[in-house]
Write a protein that holds these residues in place. Structure first.
Motif, PDB file in Angstrom:
ATOM      1  N   VAL A  12       0.837  -1.199   0.000  1.00 32.36           N
ATOM      2  CA  VAL A  12       0.000   0.000   0.000  1.00 32.36           C
ATOM      3  C   VAL A  12       0.870   1.247   0.000  1.00 32.36           C
ATOM      4  CG1 VAL A  12      -1.572   1.372   1.423  1.00 32.36           C
ATOM      5  CG2 VAL A  12      -2.026  -1.045   1.058  1.00 32.36           C
ATOM      6  N   LEU A  13       1.920   1.234   0.788  1.00 32.34           N
ATOM      7  CA  LEU A  13       2.815   2.391   0.864  1.00 32.34           C
ATOM      8  C   LEU A  13       3.524   2.610  -0.472  1.00 32.34           C
ATOM      9  CD1 LEU A  13       3.831   4.546   2.790  1.00 32.34           C
ATOM     10  CD2 LEU A  13       5.644   2.994   3.501  1.00 32.34           C
ATOM     11  N   ARG A  14       3.985   1.522  -1.090  1.00 30.21           N
ATOM     12  CA  ARG A  14       4.665   1.665  -2.384  1.00 30.21           C
ATOM     13  C   ARG A  14       3.720   2.211  -3.447  1.00 30.21           C
ATOM     14  NH1 ARG A  14       6.659  -3.416  -1.156  1.00 30.21           N
ATOM     15  NH2 ARG A  14       5.263  -4.379  -2.668  1.00 30.21           N
ATOM     16  N   ARG A  15       2.504   1.675  -3.498  1.00 24.97           N
ATOM     17  CA  ARG A  15       1.561   2.143  -4.512  1.00 24.97           C
ATOM     18  C   ARG A  15       1.187   3.606  -4.279  1.00 24.97           C
ATOM     19  NH1 ARG A  15      -0.495  -3.045  -3.403  1.00 24.97           N
ATOM     20  NH2 ARG A  15      -2.256  -2.235  -2.204  1.00 24.97           N
ATOM     21  N   SER A  16       1.086   3.997  -3.013  1.00 26.75           N
ATOM     22  CA  SER A  16       0.770   5.388  -2.698  1.00 26.75           C
ATOM     23  C   SER A  16       1.884   6.313  -3.177  1.00 26.75           C
ATOM     24  CB  SER A  16       0.557   5.546  -1.187  1.00 26.75           C
ATOM     25  OG  SER A  16       0.341   6.887  -0.837  1.00 26.75           O
ATOM     26  N   VAL A  17       3.133   5.888  -2.957  1.00 28.11           N
ATOM     27  CA  VAL A  17       4.274   6.712  -3.378  1.00 28.11           C
ATOM     28  C   VAL A  17       4.374   6.763  -4.899  1.00 28.11           C
ATOM     29  CG1 VAL A  17       6.796   6.829  -3.374  1.00 28.11           C
ATOM     30  CG2 VAL A  17       5.573   6.368  -1.244  1.00 28.11           C
ATOM     31  N   LEU A  18       4.203   5.619  -5.552  1.00 26.40           N
ATOM     32  CA  LEU A  18       4.318   5.583  -7.014  1.00 26.40           C
ATOM     33  C   LEU A  18       3.242   6.435  -7.677  1.00 26.40           C
ATOM     34  CD1 LEU A  18       5.197   1.834  -7.644  1.00 26.40           C
ATOM     35  CD2 LEU A  18       6.688   3.816  -7.912  1.00 26.40           C
ATOM     36  N   ALA A  19       2.055   6.481  -7.079  1.00 28.07           N
ATOM     37  CA  ALA A  19       0.977   7.276  -7.663  1.00 28.07           C
ATOM     38  C   ALA A  19       1.299   8.767  -7.635  1.00 28.07           C
ATOM     39  CB  ALA A  19      -0.330   7.015  -6.922  1.00 28.07           C
ATOM     40  N   GLN A  20       2.172   9.185  -6.719  1.00 24.04           N
ATOM     41  CA  GLN A  20       2.539  10.601  -6.597  1.00 24.04           C
ATOM     42  C   GLN A  20       3.982  10.848  -7.024  1.00 24.04           C
ATOM     43  OE1 GLN A  20       0.220  12.861  -5.708  1.00 24.04           O
ATOM     44  NE2 GLN A  20      -1.255  11.182  -5.545  1.00 24.04           N
ATOM     45  N   ARG A  21       4.532   9.936  -7.847  1.00 22.30           N
ATOM     46  CA  ARG A  21       5.958  10.019  -8.164  1.00 22.30           C
ATOM     47  C   ARG A  21       6.343  11.329  -8.853  1.00 22.30           C
ATOM     48  NH1 ARG A  21       3.519   6.110 -11.136  1.00 22.30           N
ATOM     49  NH2 ARG A  21       3.477   6.302 -13.410  1.00 22.30           N
ATOM     50  N   GLY A  22       5.441  11.882  -9.686  1.00 19.51           N
ATOM     51  CA  GLY A  22       5.762  13.141 -10.348  1.00 19.51           C
ATOM     52  C   GLY A  22       5.942  14.266  -9.356  1.00 19.51           C
ATOM     53  N   ARG A  23       5.005  14.397  -8.440  1.00 18.36           N
ATOM     54  CA  ARG A  23       5.100  15.454  -7.429  1.00 18.36           C
ATOM     55  C   ARG A  23       6.269  15.197  -6.479  1.00 18.36           C
ATOM     56  NH1 ARG A  23      -0.507  14.702  -7.967  1.00 18.36           N
ATOM     57  NH2 ARG A  23      -1.575  16.554  -8.787  1.00 18.36           N
ATOM     58  N   ILE A  24       6.492  13.926  -6.161  1.00 18.40           N
ATOM     59  CA  ILE A  24       7.610  13.605  -5.264  1.00 18.40           C
ATOM     60  C   ILE A  24       8.934  13.969  -5.934  1.00 18.40           C
ATOM     61  CG2 ILE A  24       8.862  11.693  -4.198  1.00 18.40           C
ATOM     62  CD1 ILE A  24       6.175  10.393  -3.613  1.00 18.40           C
ATOM     63  N   ALA A  25       9.043  13.692  -7.240  1.00 12.84           N
ATOM     64  CA  ALA A  25      10.273  14.038  -7.958  1.00 12.84           C
ATOM     65  C   ALA A  25      10.476  15.552  -7.980  1.00 12.84           C
ATOM     66  CB  ALA A  25      10.225  13.489  -9.388  1.00 12.84           C
ATOM     67  N   ALA A  26       9.405  16.301  -8.248  1.00 13.99           N
ATOM     68  CA  ALA A  26       9.522  17.761  -8.272  1.00 13.99           C
ATOM     69  C   ALA A  26       9.881  18.306  -6.895  1.00 13.99           C
ATOM     70  CB  ALA A  26       8.205  18.371  -8.756  1.00 13.99           C
ATOM     71  N   THR A  27       9.223  17.773  -5.871  1.00 16.30           N
ATOM     72  CA  THR A  27       9.525  18.215  -4.507  1.00 16.30           C
ATOM     73  C   THR A  27      10.959  17.886  -4.136  1.00 16.30           C
ATOM     74  OG1 THR A  27       7.214  17.815  -3.894  1.00 16.30           O
ATOM     75  CG2 THR A  27       8.790  18.062  -2.106  1.00 16.30           C
ATOM     76  N   SER A  28      11.408  16.692  -4.518  1.00 16.70           N
ATOM     77  CA  SER A  28      12.783  16.293  -4.207  1.00 16.70           C
ATOM     78  C   SER A  28      13.779  17.232  -4.869  1.00 16.70           C
ATOM     79  CB  SER A  28      13.023  14.851  -4.678  1.00 16.70           C
ATOM     80  OG  SER A  28      12.165  13.947  -4.017  1.00 16.70           O
ATOM     81  N   ALA A  29      13.506  17.580  -6.141  1.00 17.71           N
ATOM     82  CA  ALA A  29      14.423  18.490  -6.849  1.00 17.71           C
ATOM     83  C   ALA A  29      14.501  19.841  -6.152  1.00 17.71           C
ATOM     84  CB  ALA A  29      13.955  18.650  -8.294  1.00 17.71           C
ATOM     85  N   LEU A  30      13.347  20.353  -5.730  1.00 20.35           N
ATOM     86  CA  LEU A  30      13.337  21.659  -5.049  1.00 20.35           C
ATOM     87  C   LEU A  30      14.015  21.581  -3.682  1.00 20.35           C
ATOM     88  CD1 LEU A  30       9.728  22.732  -6.052  1.00 20.35           C
ATOM     89  CD2 LEU A  30      11.841  23.890  -6.728  1.00 20.35           C
ATOM     90  N   PHE A  31      13.753  20.507  -2.943  1.00 16.70           N
ATOM     91  CA  PHE A  31      14.399  20.363  -1.638  1.00 16.70           C
ATOM     92  C   PHE A  31      15.910  20.123  -1.789  1.00 16.70           C
ATOM     93  CE2 PHE A  31      10.372  18.957   0.849  1.00 16.70           C
ATOM     94  CZ  PHE A  31      10.005  20.279   0.959  1.00 16.70           C
ATOM     95  N   ILE A  32      16.304  19.448  -2.873  1.00 14.83           N
ATOM     96  CA  ILE A  32      17.740  19.273  -3.122  1.00 14.83           C
ATOM     97  C   ILE A  32      18.391  20.640  -3.359  1.00 14.83           C
ATOM     98  CG2 ILE A  32      19.395  18.445  -4.852  1.00 14.83           C
ATOM     99  CD1 ILE A  32      17.638  15.920  -5.084  1.00 14.83           C
ATOM    100  N   GLY A  33      17.673  21.499  -4.113  1.00 12.72           N
ATOM    101  CA  GLY A  33      18.176  22.864  -4.297  1.00 12.72           C
ATOM    102  C   GLY A  33      18.331  23.588  -2.980  1.00 12.72           C
TER     103      GLY A  33
END
Length: 562
Positions: A12-33
């Motif tokens: 359930v946790l994996r599917r929840s994360v994968l469903a939001q992978r686009g937003r998670i990737a964008a958030t990760s890029a901004l937080f990495i900055g």
């Protein structure tokens, strides 16, 4: 949400994360900055010290201060927009999980709430969903923290090779140790959440049945039961809190020892003249910077541990086997012939019964469990162990649950009402004019005594109405739905005899030409039935008109007149 993966593997946790992978990737890029900008701050301060302050170059000082200001602008902007996108990912994941749980609980095949009280389902749909969905927001923080550690290590390599190697080689063991420390916390979090759900379930059950509890004089027993589960929940919570406190202290200690080693090595290099004063300031600043990402990794590990435990509980609901299987056929025009052949299950033992189209049949059972089993089988909340039930000759197991419930409406004895008005509750059964159903169920007489008539507000579960008023509104709702087959279970137990007689007459009139099965022992309803069927020891022992059964069948007479 599907069923891939077992309920314990975090599917359930994996599917929840994968469903939001686009937003998670964008958030990760901004937080990495943001993390990269934070890591640059001590480096830029060291450069200012070496190239401007030590040399007294005012131009260089202005230039590097401007660079430092731009860095602060970028890192703050990255965090602001990253937090916005990350929170959106968490909110969307929360919504998806809630909708998935609602769809599973409302699935016509049933089974999702077989072993869970309503309070436990509410706890799963709120607290557990929130903890699971928050992983979508926290994960980018973790990714950015890892990148921040790497950036700091690379920066330290430029300052000093020994310090850089120390950071890069020392961080992985520290992270593995932190992950190992979170194992007991995850197990205790799962136990705590289970106990909290049980306490919520008992509390909800007591609130729902408060009138019954008071009527039986069982308030003390109810309080004792809730106190016991509440104490167990408190003990589990305290146990988890102690584990969290110990975990947090251990993480701080591990990080502190690691950073102390970094500072010690950096101080030794500065004393030996192998690095400049600016390099030393940068090294110390980077070491202090590492407190943030390393601490974040520890906090996220604890939150993900709680999220995994919650995801496991969510998976148990989503992956619960259905109470009934099969059934994909639709329905055309429904005549309303209901047949039961050799039905065995619950308290029934080979029950044989046929109800003809348009017939009003009352079923009287010597054992209330027999009526309950019959109601469940007719509504296909469960299937019998043996035998079969048919609608117009088609087995119920062949009919799609949703299609079956449009043809066969089962109104339970304790039917729930909803927040809104009296009329809103009746209209929940269908659209159009409600006057016929209102008159048949004697809601018009009841409404005359209410402050706003049919527009009177009804609170949650109809608690603002009396038991008899709730029964009449629920009956009016079922009658207004006007299904081809209507099954009523004790619809008048809380109304007075005069009202009951009026309801019986109204029921017969409004259901003329439609199949109606009433599970009851009410003399008023039995008197208007086309046929009364008496069930004893799980099978039909007598059938006929009410008056004839009273005269000729001793067991039936004793049950009705007792």
């Amino acid at each position: 949400m599907g069923r891939p993966g077992s309920p314990t593997d975090g599917g359930v946790l994996r599917r929840s994360v994968l469903a939001q992978r686009g937003r998670i990737a964008a958030t990760s890029a901004l937080f990495i900055g943001h993390q990269a900008g934070e890591a640059l701050v001590p480096l830029l301060i060291g450069v200012v010290l070496d190239q401007a302050i030590t040399t007294g170059d005012a131009g260089a000082l202005a230039f590097w201060l401007a660079v430092l200001a731009v860095d602060f602008l970028l890192l703050s902007s990255c965090y602001r927009f990253g937090a916005r996108v990350g929170l959106l990912a968490g909110v969307r994941a929360d919504r998806v999980l809630r909708l998935a749980l609602a769809a599973r609980v409302l699935d016509g095949r049933g089974g999702a709430d077989a072993d869970l009280p309503p309070g436990a389902l509410v706890s799963i749909a709120t607290a557990d969903v929130r903890r699971t969905a928050m992983v979508n927001y926290l994960l980018p923080h973790g990714i950015a923290a890892v990148v921040g550690v790497v950036v700091a290590g690379v920066a330290l390599l430029t300052v000093s090779l020994p310090l850089g190697l120390l950071i890069l080689l020392g961080t992985p063991p520290v992270m593995l140790l932190v992950r190992a420390l979170s194992g007991p916390l995850e197990r205790r979090a799962a136990a705590q959440q289970e106990q909290a759900a049980q306490a919520a379930g008992v509390g909800t059950d007591l609130v729902r049945g408060v009138r019954v509890v008071k009527g039986l004089g069982a308030e003390r027993a109810g309080v004792s039961r809730y106190r016991a589960v509440s104490r167990a929940s408190l003990a589990a919570t305290l146990h988890t809190s102690r584990a969290e406190a110990g975990y947090s202290g251990a993480v701080i200690a591990v990080n502190g020892v690691f950073l102390a080693v970094v500072a010690l090595v950096g101080g030794g290099l500065a004393a030996a003249g192998e690095i400049t004063a600016g390099n030393l300031v940068s090294a110390v600043g980077l070491a202090q910077f590492l407190l943030g990402p390393l601490g974040t990794l520890g906090e996220i590990t604890a939150s993900v541990a709680a999220g995994r435990a919650s995801a496991t509980r969510i998976a148990k609901v989503l992956d619960a086997p259905p109470a009934v299987t099969g059934g994909g056929a639709g329905l055309g025009a429904v005549a309303g012939r209901v047949g039961l052949t050799g039905v065995t299950g619950g308290r029934l033992a080979g029950l044989e019964l046929t109800v003809e189209p348009g017939e009003l049949v009352c079923v009287v059972t010597a054992d209330p469990g027999e009526a309950m089993a019959l109601r469940r089988f007719l509504g296909r909340e469960a299937d019998p162990e043996e035998g079969r039930l048919t609608l117009d000759g088609t087995p119920l197991t062949d009919i799609a649950p949703d299609a079956l419930r449009t043809a066969v409406l089962v109104s339970p004895h304790d039917a729930d009402l909803f927040e809104g008005t009296v009329q809103d509750n009746i209209l929940a059964g269908g659209s159009g004019d409600v006057s016929a159903a209102v008159r048949a169920a004697q809601v018009d007489r009841m409404a005359a005594a209410l402050p706003d008539g049919l527009a009177t507000a009804v609170t949650e579960r109809g608690r603002s109405l009396s038991g008899g008023q709730r029964q009449r509104v629920a009956l009016a709702r079922a009658l207004h739905a006007d299904p081809p087959v209507l099954v009523l279970h004790d619809p008048t137990t809380a109304v007075d005899a005069v009202t009951e007689a009026a309801i019986a007459a109204g029921l017969r009139d409004v259901r003329a030409g439609r199949t109606t099965i009433v599970l009851c022992s009410s003399p008023a309803l039995l008197a208007v039935a086309d046929r009364v069927v008496y069930v004893e020891r799980g099978t039909v022992t007598a059938s006929g008109e009410h008056a004839g059964l009273l005269r000729d069948h001793e067991g039936y007479r004793e049950l009705i007149l007792s």
